[in-house]
Design an enzyme around this catalytic site. Sequence first.
Site, PDB file in Angstrom:
ATOM      1  N   ASP A 193     -43.363 -56.950   1.409  1.00 51.79           N
ATOM      2  CA  ASP A 193     -43.242 -56.575  -0.150  1.00 51.79           C
ATOM      3  C   ASP A 193     -41.710 -57.015  -0.490  1.00 51.79           C
ATOM      4  O   ASP A 193     -41.357 -57.415  -1.635  1.00 51.79           O
ATOM      5  CB  ASP A 193     -43.563 -55.163  -0.817  1.00 51.79           C
ATOM      6  CG  ASP A 193     -44.803 -54.662  -0.383  1.00 51.79           C
ATOM      7  OD1 ASP A 193     -45.832 -55.467  -0.749  1.00 51.79           O
ATOM      8  OD2 ASP A 193     -45.181 -53.784   0.218  1.00 51.79           O
ATOM      9  N   HIS A 252     -43.082 -48.963   6.397  1.00 55.29           N
ATOM     10  CA  HIS A 252     -44.300 -49.217   6.036  1.00 55.29           C
ATOM     11  C   HIS A 252     -45.023 -47.902   6.471  1.00 55.29           C
ATOM     12  O   HIS A 252     -44.720 -47.294   7.507  1.00 55.29           O
ATOM     13  CB  HIS A 252     -44.666 -50.372   6.629  1.00 55.29           C
ATOM     14  CG  HIS A 252     -46.203 -50.945   6.286  1.00 55.29           C
ATOM     15  ND1 HIS A 252     -47.158 -50.222   6.561  1.00 55.29           N
ATOM     16  CD2 HIS A 252     -46.355 -51.573   5.072  1.00 55.29           C
ATOM     17  CE1 HIS A 252     -48.323 -50.866   5.840  1.00 55.29           C
ATOM     18  NE2 HIS A 252     -47.915 -51.783   5.070  1.00 55.29           N
TER      19      HIS A 252
END
Length: 433
Positions: A367, A309
């Site tokens: 995600d 991330h």
Amino acid sequence: MANTKTVTFKDNQTGKTWDYPVMSGSVGPDVVDIRKFYADTDMFTYDPGFTSTGSCESKITFIDGDKGVLLHRGYPIEDLAENCNFEEVAYLMLNGELPNAAEKEKFERDITYHTMLHEQVHSFYSGFRRDAHPMAVMCGVAGALSAFYHDSLDITNPEHRKISSFRLIAKMPTIAAWAYKYSLGQPFIYPRNDLGYAENFLYMMFATPCEDYEVNPILAKAMDRILILHADHEQNASTSTVRLAGSSGANPFACIAAGIASLWGPAHGGANEAVLNMLKEIGTKDRIPEFVKRAKDKNDSFRLMGFGHRVYKNYDPRARIMARTCSEVLKELNIKDNPLLDIAMELERIALEDEYFIEKKLYPNVDFYSGIIFQAMGIPVTMFTALFALARTTGWIAQWNEMIEDPQQKIGRPRQLYTGQPKREFVGLKKRK
């Protein structure tokens, strides 16, 4: 707020120095107040992506990427996802405190009675092609709401802002579900006042007029939790877009439409869609080693989507909750043999055990799991980002309201490092070679 520290800048050529105050938040790193930097020095700071620049002061969301911390109004995301429904979190975002029982009931009722769209919006959908991406439809419809709701466009009026906030949060599930129904050629399903926020969305997505449809409570709870996990995430690209659009005085519907457009990008809200596309590219479990090897090769353009991330250099706290939610959904749906899910689970195992991934802190992110859950629930890939926009609308609206009420707010105007031609003489058309 200011503290007693200052930071000194020095021009090595002239020897001149300038002192700038340091500001401290309630948590997080200090920031240098450089608002007078250009006036003092005749120079700009250069920060592509604004990764080292604080663009605003905010009380809504705090992230510590190194420690894997996400707080909304001071509350850890784990506590909110475990103990609240989405409407409570929306109330918290907008008002700064969690509601009591009476406030919660009133807020849920207020949201519920704004879920219907103006009936003329119904015909607005027919202007889109059937194969239009749901995000294109949502962007267009959200922006068009300002043409239907003229009674709440005065951004200087707190009551207008409140009504617009309720309308956007309430209507976004209807807008998203209708985009899906339109792509199928199925009749639009109207919201029901007896259903909760997440339940209503699933009902409008999957019900038909042909037969009764009962929302699975396990799936509704999972969807509710997913919405909470995506409700806000500090000054990311789409939130900054909403604030930048709003800084010009644009109406809230236009600002949210701008946020949807920004979120659509594959590097932002489209990441979970990219995860499913990656799993399809891998195809079978026996090909995983080949793609893991490619991911480790810095000269190969292939990247494992759903790992790591931009902000979190630790395990994304949302991913832990999403992983548990994923297990609950797969168990409820009795899904045991799905090739893409098998690939995903094996990739997760490798990422948590492989030294390369551990060293580079490439943990599965939110995600990665959300894409798996959506696919298991029968939600098409094209709707993944639309669900993200549905959830994030609450954060966008809270951030927009905060920006409007901020006395220090100015229209956004980033500077640039110009590297084009300096001033030069104009050459007439006939003399150009």
